[in-house]
Design an enzyme around this catalytic site. Structure first.
Site, PDB file in Angstrom:
ATOM      1  N   HIS A 238       0.865  -1.184   0.000  1.00  0.00           N
ATOM      2  CA  HIS A 238       0.000   0.000   0.000  1.00  0.00           C
ATOM      3  C   HIS A 238       0.901   1.234   0.000  1.00  0.00           C
ATOM      4  O   HIS A 238       1.485   1.571   1.028  1.00  0.00           O
ATOM      5  CB  HIS A 238      -0.882  -0.026   1.263  1.00  0.00           C
TER       6      HIS A 238
ATOM      7  N   HIS B  76      -1.365   3.662  11.419  1.00  0.00           N
ATOM      8  CA  HIS B  76      -0.168   4.504  11.406  1.00  0.00           C
ATOM      9  C   HIS B  76      -0.326   5.731  12.290  1.00  0.00           C
ATOM     10  O   HIS B  76      -1.435   6.101  12.675  1.00  0.00           O
ATOM     11  CB  HIS B  76       0.134   4.956   9.973  1.00  0.00           C
TER      12      HIS B  76
ATOM     13  N   GLU C  19      -3.675  15.171   9.554  1.00  0.00           N
ATOM     14  CA  GLU C  19      -4.518  14.709   8.452  1.00  0.00           C
ATOM     15  C   GLU C  19      -5.953  15.177   8.685  1.00  0.00           C
ATOM     16  O   GLU C  19      -6.643  14.682   9.565  1.00  0.00           O
ATOM     17  CB  GLU C  19      -4.487  13.182   8.352  1.00  0.00           C
TER      18      GLU C  19
ATOM     19  N   HIS D 136      -7.027  13.892  12.303  1.00  0.00           N
ATOM     20  CA  HIS D 136      -6.036  13.181  13.115  1.00  0.00           C
ATOM     21  C   HIS D 136      -4.792  14.037  13.145  1.00  0.00           C
ATOM     22  O   HIS D 136      -4.053  14.085  12.169  1.00  0.00           O
ATOM     23  CB  HIS D 136      -5.752  11.794  12.532  1.00  0.00           C
TER      24      HIS D 136
ATOM     25  N   HIS E 119      -4.108   6.104  13.935  1.00  0.00           N
ATOM     26  CA  HIS E 119      -5.396   5.803  13.333  1.00  0.00           C
ATOM     27  C   HIS E 119      -5.233   4.753  12.249  1.00  0.00           C
ATOM     28  O   HIS E 119      -4.119   4.324  11.939  1.00  0.00           O
ATOM     29  CB  HIS E 119      -6.084   7.049  12.794  1.00  0.00           C
TER      30      HIS E 119
END
Lengths: 285, 285, 285, 285, 285, 285
Positions: free
Chosen positions: D139, D182, D188, D212, D218
């Site tokens: 990812h 992470h 974010e 966040h 999260h």
């Protein structure tokens, strides 16, 4: 990030990336946002902590020093992953926007089974520093003792440098060997880890600290001046000693506790320079 | 440009920018396209010349060495303007696209009454070099002896470096003090200006030269090896000596004259390493 | 340096830094000036070698691809030191200034007991490449398949790139999926390690090679064109395949042996495009 | 500058440079100091605004992605000049040093008859974004979805990035496809413009937002985790969706209105992770 | 690439990107590898062509000149796509590795229906150049007249600059207004497109050319010198004129044809300086 | 640092590096942390001071302007060392973290016998500025008048620029010669040292100042507009004048004293633009 410099007492540091044992004469850097826990297996510890809100510590570009010298990359130690598979109550303390917060959780935060990457805590043994300096004359800038630097966006202006004064040979000829009298646009916070610092041999005890903020003039005390100007300049190995400096382009404040409540301020510190006299004899015309 | 390194005999150099007196232990750089004339007031001179077709020699970025160290900018000497207001016949020799040309003119080319700018010849006295090196252990890269560098467009890859081995204290402990055995991606052309070079004390006479081209292995000769591995490592001041190196990322050719006609080639040079033996004793398992 | 790409047969490579076993679908880079010996334990090997006279291969800056993607640093394998403590006769072949030389010595050159640094040979398994590409539409530049790049001094202009076409999902919608018809200012040397290359499925056999020098127009052959314009564009996993490209800003010459003596030149190669027709229907006005 | 992201309702934006019609799934950037007026021709609008006090938004350097990919320069739309030649009363609201000011004038500020330059408002249709991602495994970082970035003076540290999660094929194999769990040194702020976000399919409605901040852990909620770990990993086209992220190296504060007065805070948001359990089974030794 | 500077006669240039009509006082750049055809609708043309094997021509960084000045980006004209849908025989001439090749094909190469990107031919009208120069005293470097530059990898060293001397006001006071006598490390190839060049008003006809290679001294001829030192320095508008310079860091060779066969060499060119005398009067002491 | 711009009255500045006499039409820069004393030998002085907390003033990169132009390095004057060997009482005033401190000492701080380095005060005579501007058409950015710049870490964004409007020829043709009407993302603080400023000939007296903060629109007043649009555009030498600008990317605050107590605010300043009318006549269709 936290830059830990223990002066006495061993630290057992558990981090999300694994465990680090950090003893005096070693330093440890823990990046921002990484959970850690410090145990003191041998009793109380004392030392210095630098907290930086931005950037990373990295090795300085060595320039003409070449591929080897100062701190070598291979001497920095990173932990291997270590995990606790337990369900216990943990309190997590966090500092965020200058406030402390606490959270509670039911399992260990130290549950990382494996990791890769380069955003991780590390330690370094100051005894492995390859000291470079003049082997001819003059007194180079203390930047030549830089272990790690945290750069700002302006080339040549560090947020913070970590600089050490380790055991080394002093051989400069026809020179005043200690640091010359100077003012520095960067703030100099010094600590002493072991032994005597050569520019102030009395009164700067291990565990003590001095601060010369931006453009505050300073230099060797009277005693160091007298010795340096009268001694014969043969090669001399410094005794077992380790002082260090956090040097920063930001002005450092001092807490009220340090200034008054602690009772440890050396209020007569300025007197070490009091006896210095003008030694200048102008030429007769 | 021409990089002049006289080894014996004084040079009186007249240039369009003025006059320079260059003695052994000094170097002189004359930029491309500048007319000059060399007189030898004390008789024959001998030395080394490096010719570079591109770029400029400049001081290296000092990195952690800081604001002072190695060659200081204030020690480079530029001529003041000097003119000849005379009508005499002059022959001008020019090297262009690797051919020599000669032109004749009826007046002196040295007729510049005043000048400003920074494209000018200069000289430097090698005795003013502030030698930096280890004051603890290990043998740093010779880049730490860089006086001037002529950069290529690739960062870290010099067209040519001028490096010197001046008188200095050697104090490295628990170390093999001479240059270690190595191969270098850059070609190393060495000359000796005075005294004995510490990695080859016999047979490398002042005025001599050695060349180790790209990736040619080399290192101390047998004698230097034996001495360095057996002597007690106290602080030692090198005797009065001055060797130098032109180090370049280009492969250097050797002229037929140097190889055969001159009769000066040391055809037995390789024998200085012949007696070196394996000193390796593998561990018993 | 040598960039080795075996296509069949395992290589046992002994270097001054230790041993590397390199199999097909792996590549190996040996820096300039490093001595090495190749054994073929399973019989004959066949493959491709790129020789670069300057610079180093490094990972490309990933830009928005972020911290992971393409070749990951942790997947590059370096040898551990290995030594031979033997006195046998060795012949050392060297290529210098485009000439081959041979020297004889009485002991093994593979006698390095330990090493540190970063100028060392390495290998990489192409199966570990994290392939990134469009997951929407269009056909990105092949630079998105870059494994390693050898930069020149001009930003954006590589001396050589090593690019692979590994197994991957092709899902681009409303698009001509194979490489579009193009001319490239860089020379494209392609080889096929395994299976069928999607822009030329016939006649480009494993072990074969094609060369499109600077600005030579090329693109899919007739068969690939027809298939790509007629097939329904569902997600398709390419079959087991591995083609690669050495892309260079320098023009590549072809040896007389390859052009004629080898008898392997496909002199009718151009015919694969011969049947392509104009499919353009201008709008009526 | 203002970065406008309408989620519902069309915006008719009149600026000193001309008119822009901005619909949901489009974004609009208005530089600092440019006067503008927003009309809502179809009734109320709702969306997100980012205000940045410094710098400019620009396309990211694409690195190995090459000449095409992500947002293409040709898809950014700038207005043509438009003027009003009228004498009416206008109120001009200005935000300066965090204060609002209002001024009155007797003519239209939208009276620019022609302009050239590059300091101008623009819009971009998010549907034109060429989505790049893995076509093999893993990812990648969300930086691979960057539409525009506003750089700080520190390389690699953005003041703000605008990142989108558009419709695309997900084909990663042998992988946990949603964003991994992470912590991020950047804050974010996410918004949802349309459909379902794949790492939180319930409760993150169009028009909603999540924050966040720096180093707040999260990742996918329980439902997304269970689905991602149990589903067969075939190629999947995401449904019609458009979430986005403002990612910034600065800590974002939340207004009291958002925290309490608005009544829209999801106070039970944390519960979406509550059911996640340890799935770790240590190896028996 | 080809840099075309027609001096007389219009060029109708057909390229793969579309058509360009280039008249005298305009220039045209055609990138490497782009097919083109030149027709001469008004009869013979004459001019200058620079061929560069590497790099691109771009606008210089303007530095303190700011956002406008010299050549403005908006004045460069690119063709729109134009196609020929015909089946005729075409001969394609190619220069590759300094050899000319010819190929034959059965359809027009000018069959591009649409294009996007920035690797395309363009033209520029020299009359649109915003001339900047001193409005006080002294004679700035001709770099201030740079229209386009083709950079090398070394900052400040151009592969080639295209510099023009257009109509402009000359107002420098207390100054020698023409170019001073100088030597230049770059080669200066000059051409005259129209009118009289102010540093050589006789004998430098439109269509003519002069070459002063690396470090060849030059400057105004006797007549220009006399006029410049005797005339009153009022503001003067240069007459209708357009000279230009290709300035390059590479040495330029001259073909045998130009030197002898053409019969156009001005063998007495040097005489224009012959009458210049020493005007120096040393101070009496 | 302090940037001093005296408008009337000579300054005798004693610094730790020596003495500087600074007259109107000269400027002086004193680095941070340097002790200095100002005497006024000819009575009161008046002028402008800019205080910058970070960075250094340096010459701008000249770009195509080349090696000469604007302020030349050789025209900056540094003091020679000067010392006072006296024992008198001195008061030292220091500004630190925006507080003023005073200390008393028993000897002169001006006791430096010799110095080398480049962190020193200097002065510059504005009459030596080589003014560059258009000699064709248009009005270049005022950056073309930059004397010194103090860079921030963001390329192109200055902490402060010092810009002057000295006597010069104005010859732009077919142009509105004064500064066009504009808004600037940087704050413009202007002062007038002598004569009339050409974009506001009335009411901007020597010793006065104007401030147009970030994005505040401004331009020539009515009178200047009318004159510039009606006068015939012949070459004009500006009269004896010297205005200047401190331009900064930071917003400048104004002290209450300046706003009200001083009684010097021109509260009707805005009226100079009041009579400006729309001169726009749209085309009939």
């Amino acid at each position: 990030l936290r830059f830990l410099v223990p002066q006495s007492g061993v630290l057992h540091i558990k981090t999300e990336f694994g465990k680090l044992q950090v003893s005096p004469n070693e330093i440890c850097v823990i990046p921002r946002g990484i959970k850690y826990h410090v145990a003191l297996p041998e009793g109380p510890s004392r030392g210095y902590i630098l907290e930086v809100y931005n950037g990373h510590f990295e090795l300085p570009e060595l320039g003409p020093i070449g591929a080897n010298g100062l701190a070598n990359p291979r001497d920095f130690c990173y932990p291997v992953a270590h995990f606790e598979d337990c369900l216990e109550k943990y309190q997590i303390f966090t500092k965020y926007c200058n406030q402390l917060y606490v959270a509670t959780q039911e399992h260990s935060p130290f549950n990382v089974v494996a990791w890769c990457g380069n955003y991780a805590p590390f330690k370094y043994d100051l005894a492995k520093f390859n000291v470079i300096n003049t082997v001819s004359f003059d007194h180079p800038d203390p930047s030549i003792f830089t272990v790690l630097t945290c750069k700002s966006a302006l080339p040549g202006v560090a947020i913070a440098d970590f600089v050490i004064f380790p055991p080394r040979w002093m051989i400069a000829e026809q020179t005043f060997r200690p640091a010359y009298y100077h003012r520095n646009v960067m703030a100099e916070f010094m600590g002493n880890l072991r032994g005597q610092y050569d520019a102030k041999q009395q009164g700067f005890l291990p565990g003590g600290a001095s601060l010369h903020n931006c453009m505050a003039a300073h230099g060797p005390d009277l005693e160091a001046f007298q010795q340096a100007t009268q001694v014969e300049l043969k090669p001399v190995k410094t005794p077992d000693t380790m002082a260090f400096m956090f040097e920063t382009s930001l002005a450092l404040g001092v807490s009220p506790w340090a200034l008054t409540e602690s009772g440890t301020l050396q209020s007569e510190y300025w007197k070490v320079w009091a006896g210095l006299k003008s030694n200048f004899t102008p030429m007769k015309k």
